[in-house]
Design a protein around this motif. Sequence first.
Motif, short mmCIF file in Angstrom:
data_model
loop_
_atom_site.label_atom_id
_atom_site.label_comp_id
_atom_site.label_asym_id
_atom_site.label_seq_id
_atom_site.Cartn_x
_atom_site.Cartn_y
_atom_site.Cartn_z
N ASN A 24 46.85 35.18 27.32
CA ASN A 24 45.90 36.29 27.52
C ASN A 24 46.54 37.67 27.48
O ASN A 24 46.18 38.56 28.25
CB ASN A 24 45.13 36.13 28.85
CG ASN A 24 44.44 34.79 28.95
OD1 ASN A 24 44.87 33.92 29.70
ND2 ASN A 24 43.39 34.60 28.17
N SER A 53 46.04 30.45 32.09
CA SER A 53 45.34 31.70 31.84
C SER A 53 45.88 32.78 32.79
O SER A 53 46.39 32.46 33.87
CB SER A 53 43.83 31.54 32.05
OG SER A 53 43.55 31.45 33.44
N THR A 54 45.78 34.03 32.34
CA THR A 54 46.18 35.14 33.21
C THR A 54 45.17 36.27 33.05
O THR A 54 44.41 36.32 32.08
CB THR A 54 47.55 35.73 32.84
OG1 THR A 54 47.45 36.44 31.60
CG2 THR A 54 48.63 34.68 32.75
N SER A 55 45.20 37.18 34.03
CA SER A 55 44.55 38.46 33.86
C SER A 55 45.51 39.47 34.48
O SER A 55 46.02 39.25 35.58
CB SER A 55 43.20 38.47 34.57
OG SER A 55 42.62 39.77 34.44
N SER A 56 45.81 40.54 33.75
CA SER A 56 46.83 41.46 34.26
C SER A 56 46.28 42.89 34.30
O SER A 56 45.53 43.24 35.21
CB SER A 56 48.08 41.35 33.39
OG SER A 56 47.76 41.43 32.01
N ARG A 58 43.96 45.87 33.91
CA ARG A 58 42.53 46.13 33.67
C ARG A 58 42.31 47.62 33.94
O ARG A 58 42.28 48.04 35.10
CB ARG A 58 41.66 45.26 34.59
CG ARG A 58 41.87 43.76 34.36
CD ARG A 58 40.69 42.92 34.80
NE ARG A 58 40.52 42.82 36.23
CZ ARG A 58 41.07 41.87 36.99
NH1 ARG A 58 41.85 40.95 36.45
NH2 ARG A 58 40.83 41.83 38.29
N HIS A 72 45.21 46.00 39.60
CA HIS A 72 45.24 45.67 38.17
C HIS A 72 45.21 46.95 37.32
O HIS A 72 45.65 46.96 36.18
CB HIS A 72 44.06 44.78 37.80
CG HIS A 72 44.21 43.37 38.30
ND1 HIS A 72 45.04 42.46 37.70
CD2 HIS A 72 43.66 42.73 39.37
CE1 HIS A 72 44.97 41.30 38.35
NE2 HIS A 72 44.14 41.45 39.38
#
Length: 228
Positions: A24, A53-56, A58, A72
């Motif tokens: 991601n 999965s990742t979210s970094s 934003r 984030h």
Amino acid sequence: MANSENGWPLVVEAQLEPLAWLPNNARLLAGPVAQVLGYVARQFAARVEPITSTSSFRPKATIGSGSTYSNHASGTALDMNGGRHPQGSKDTFTDPQVGAIRQILAECSGVLRWGGDYAMPITDEMHFEIRPGATAAQVAAAAAALTTNTPNPEEDMPLNDADKSWMTGEVHRVVLEILRAPEFQLNDIPARVLAAKVSDDTGTLAQTVRDARQIARRTEIAVQNLSS
Ligand SMILES: [Zn+2]
């Protein structure tokens, strides 16, 4: 410039560093923050569970519907496997996994906070971040300590059967290569007999090492004979 919840300033794409091995398009504030959270991700993958999965980063993300910027938005937070560890859920990790997470956090000199430790109402077990109050100098020191203290993982890894079989094969290959060298092709019968034995040997690595030592001794004798 506005700050995110932990006091770190909001950033733009150009200030980020990609963690290309993560899914991601993961990217974090370049430098010590990316180093420390990158360390967490590597250790998480090795000691907790694979990262799918990742979210970094934003940009300008806020916390809930409030006006506080999420960490984030400053590139100082990383979510891993959000599907398995959704915001608001508790106990999404087993006890041993939580133990490993705490150990990893402790290795980072206290500059991190885990969303699993958030006071209610909202836990966030996927979420790791630079803790409020951690200064740039402290994060840099934590990153430097990781570089000095982290052992090369290959040095500590026990050999598994695949490694042993690969090493055995390599020893055979090298030994045979030496024995096939022109100077041993002539009348060196002991070496050729030994070569056949080594190449048929399906025994343990220890046996192969013993064979290799024996070959080395015989090779030494053969070389002495050739040169005398
Ligand atoms: Zn998060």
